[in-house]
Design an enzyme around this catalytic site. Structure first.
Site, mmCIF file in Angstrom:
data_model
loop_
_atom_site.group_PDB
_atom_site.id
_atom_site.type_symbol
_atom_site.label_atom_id
_atom_site.label_comp_id
_atom_site.label_asym_id
_atom_site.label_seq_id
_atom_site.Cartn_x
_atom_site.Cartn_y
_atom_site.Cartn_z
ATOM 1 N N HIS A 1 -8.261 -3.773 -0.936
ATOM 2 C CA HIS A 1 -7.590 -3.732 0.529
ATOM 3 C C HIS A 1 -6.088 -2.537 0.306
ATOM 4 C CE1 HIS A 1 -5.115 -5.874 3.372
ATOM 5 N NE2 HIS A 1 -4.613 -5.682 3.034
ATOM 6 N N GLU A 2 -5.491 -2.891 -0.864
ATOM 7 C CA GLU A 2 -4.264 -2.161 -0.448
ATOM 8 C C GLU A 2 -5.045 -0.373 -0.209
ATOM 9 O OE1 GLU A 2 -1.944 -2.982 -0.044
ATOM 10 O OE2 GLU A 2 -2.278 -4.942 -1.124
ATOM 11 N N GLU B 1 -3.706 -4.364 9.290
ATOM 12 C CA GLU B 1 -4.157 -4.846 8.322
ATOM 13 C C GLU B 1 -5.310 -5.829 8.979
ATOM 14 O OE1 GLU B 1 -2.753 -5.336 5.455
ATOM 15 O OE2 GLU B 1 -0.853 -4.659 6.530
ATOM 16 N N GLU C 1 1.160 -1.108 -0.462
ATOM 17 C CA GLU C 1 0.065 -0.032 -0.344
ATOM 18 C C GLU C 1 0.625 1.418 -0.262
ATOM 19 O OE1 GLU C 1 1.049 -2.634 2.194
ATOM 20 O OE2 GLU C 1 0.417 -1.455 4.541
ATOM 21 N N HIS D 1 -5.822 0.593 2.858
ATOM 22 C CA HIS D 1 -4.804 1.377 3.995
ATOM 23 C C HIS D 1 -4.425 2.397 3.505
ATOM 24 C CE1 HIS D 1 -3.024 -2.479 5.755
ATOM 25 N NE2 HIS D 1 -3.181 -2.461 4.580
ATOM 26 N N ASP E 1 8.896 -9.889 10.681
ATOM 27 C CA ASP E 1 8.007 -10.477 9.200
ATOM 28 C C ASP E 1 7.092 -11.765 9.647
ATOM 29 O OD1 ASP E 1 8.398 -8.499 7.647
ATOM 30 O OD2 ASP E 1 10.064 -9.167 6.135
ATOM 31 N N TYR F 1 -4.705 -10.122 10.553
ATOM 32 C CA TYR F 1 -5.628 -10.027 9.126
ATOM 33 C C TYR F 1 -6.457 -10.062 9.451
ATOM 34 C CZ TYR F 1 -1.946 -8.899 5.456
ATOM 35 O OH TYR F 1 -0.583 -7.999 5.551
#
Ligand code: BES
Ligand code: ZN
Length: 555
Positions: free
Chosen positions: A272-273, A295, A248, A276, A350, A358
């Protein structure tokens, strides 16, 4: 408000960077970015500025008494300590990146769609910005920036920023993980008044067709949650090795070409992006333990956009698929990783990127929505985005605000700090999927990608030969369906599909596809030798982030 970010060496409580000026040469021969960054500072206390770096060669620092590059931590990289002159409010660092920079991918011409020109792109989330810019690499610090980027003749540089030629400007303060750059043989095609798409020339028509609803999506979020605050919203289609579905970056979402299915069936990624731009880019997680604020809210908004544009059936299908994938993944996670506010001590951020932030995050918001009613919840969310606009917040900030503005009986502490899904959670269900489950299908002519995915995933002991004979999955050109099919084929040892595994793994770099496939292959001796043979050839084509993941699986 201030909460220490364990993934940064910086001390923004003492000296805070507020504006960057980048001046960089993109050098494809040496695979380096080289030049300088000027950092403008707000000084609170002391005269030591600490920046994050990873693998950077620091050549000199202007307007400083001295500097020292500390030793490298495997996760955090190395702190660059700069002793400021009394009263100095800027310093300039001359530097170059390493060939192995974790946030850069350098592609040779054969790895692009057009095969003639090289390509470069950055991926800064979560803590990779420090591998191409020395800065305070924490989402708790926001900066405005300007950049001058020089690329070889014939190539075009783009950034997530206002663009005019080789100059770029981001007037709104953004966290470091949203700073993004790409360069390649790129063409632009408008999609609407304030949206468009960049892609390699051979991809531009397909991309413009696939993303035609972008302008309508912007309007849909605005109608619910207030104005889009970033001016333009463009998309950049990357080469297939991009390790994510989408990223995003403000004003310029980076997207995998694997969502270009030809039938607009995978555009939830754009929803979705784009979402953001509110949840994440406007209101930002202050640390990576608060990642669910980015998320979870985004998946919730994404599904509201899908509902508005394509109807409740579509949104319900996505919610059910999400819930099922969440349950499947959660079963394999350690209990402490099944919470929303995750402890990342000693870990790479990560590692926290599972479906929990999510899907459990989105499910919490759906549950609150059900408890208070959609109208009140929408008013709450809209006010939340306004209240915290252009700020970075922690889970505690969210909790304070939610308890004050929207008292209700959802047990927030249990949802956020305890593992699993609390009793009373919203329970998405889809009538369309009920029909899919009702027996062997007779007429599938109108089935969407979602129905196919659900159909495949609900096969207990799949009759692979019959499935393939009737529905030709091995020939699928839809990346999501083909991935699901190949995963099942590897599990079942279904020979006729196995020859497609190698070309698939060599042509895409999306971690979501690579990780499960390699993991499944590694479970049998034959699969292991296949995985090793494929990876030996495929590895150099993967992004460093994907390489790190697959190194851990295949060795
Ligand atoms: N911001 C994420 C991608 C990301 C997360 C990059 C963590 C690095 C670290 C992006 O918004 C995202 O969630 N992408 C998803 C697609 C989406 C449709 C769920 C992906 O890449 O799979
Ligand atoms: Zn996301």
């Amino acid at each position: 408000m201030e909460q220490k970010d364990i993934h940064s060496w910086s001390r923004p409580d003492l000296i805070r960077v507020r504006h960057l000026e980048l001046d960089l040469d993109v050098n494809f021969d040496s695979r380096t970015l080289a030049g300088s960054v000027t950092l403008h500072l707000d000084r609170v206390a002391g005269d030591e500025l600490v920046l994050d770096t990873r693998g950077l060669a620091i050549h000199s620092v202007d307007n400083a008494a001295r500097h020292d590059l500390g030793s490298t931590d495997p996760i955090l990289g190395a702190p660059l300590r700069v002793q400021l002159l009394p009263g100095a409010t800027w310093v300039r660092v001359h530097y170059s990146t390493s060939r192995q920079a974790s946030g850069l991918q350098w592609l040779d011409p054969p790895q692009t769609a057009g095969k003639l020109h090289p390509f470069l792109y950055t991926q800064s989330q979560a803590i990779h910005a420090r591998s191409w810019i020395p800065l305070q690499d924490t989402p708790g610090v926001r900066v405005t920036f300007e950049a001058t980027i020089r690329v070889p003749a014939g190539l075009r540089a783009v950034m997530g920023a206002e663009m005019s030629g080789s100059h770029f400007r981001m007037p709104q303060p953004v966290p470091s993980y949203l700073i993004a750059l790409a360069a390649g043989d790129l063409e632009f095609r408008p999609l609407g008044e304030r949206s468009g798409v960049y892609a390699e020339p051979s991809m531009i028509d397909a991309a413009a067709y696939e993303f035609a609803d972008t302008e309508a999506m912007i309007g849909a979020v605005e109608a619910m949650y207030g104005p889009y605050r970033w001016g333009r919203y463009d998309l950049l289609v990357l080469p297939p090795s991009f390790p994510f579905g989408g990223m995003e970056n403000p004003r310029l979402t980076f997207a995998t070409p694997t969502v270009i299915a030809g039938d607009r069936s995978l555009v939830s990624l754009v929803a979705h992006e784009l979402a953001h731009s509110w949840s994440g880019n406007l209101v930002t997680n202050a640390t990576w333990s608060d990642f669910w604020l980015n998320e979870g809210f985004t998946v919730y908004v994404e599904r509201r956009v899908l509902e508005r544009l394509y109807g409740p059936d579509r949104a319900a299908m996505e919610a059910v698929l999400g819930r099922k994938q969440l349950d499947a993944e959660m079963a394999s996670l350690r209990e402490p990783d099944r919470v929303l506010h995750i402890d990342l001590t000693g870990r790479d951020p990560d590692d926290g990127c599972t479906l929990v932030p999510y899907e459990k995050g989105a499910l919490l918001l759906r549950t609150i929505e059900q408890a208070v009613g959609r109208e009140r919840f929408d008013a709450f969310l809209r006010a939340y985005f306004d209240h915290f606009a252009f700020r970075s917040i922690t889970t505690a900030d969210f909790l304070d605000y939610a308890r004050r503005e929207l008292p209700n009986h959802v047990p927030l502490d249990e949802w956020i700090f305890r593992p699993g899904i609390p009793a009373g959670a919203a329970d998405p269900h889809s009538e369309v999927f009920e029909r899919v489950e009702s027996g062997w299908p007779t007429d599938t002519s109108a089935w969407s990608t979602h129905e196919w995915l659900h159909f495949l995933r609900s096969q207990d002991r799949p009759d692979m030969a019959r499935l393939d004979r009737e529905f030709h999955f091995t020939e699928s050109r839809n990346s999501e369906i083909l991935f699901q099919w190949l995963l099942m084929a590897v599990k079942a040892g279904y020979e006729p599909a196995l020859p497609r595994v190698s070309p698939f793994l060599k042509s895409v770099g999306r971690r979501k596809f690579l990780k499960p496939l390699y993991t499944e292959l590694m479970k049998t001796p034959d699969g292991r030798s296949m995985a090793r043979a494929i990876y030996r050839e495929a590895r150099t084509g993967y992004h460093p982030i994907a390489q790190a993941t697959i190194d851990g699986i295949v060795g």
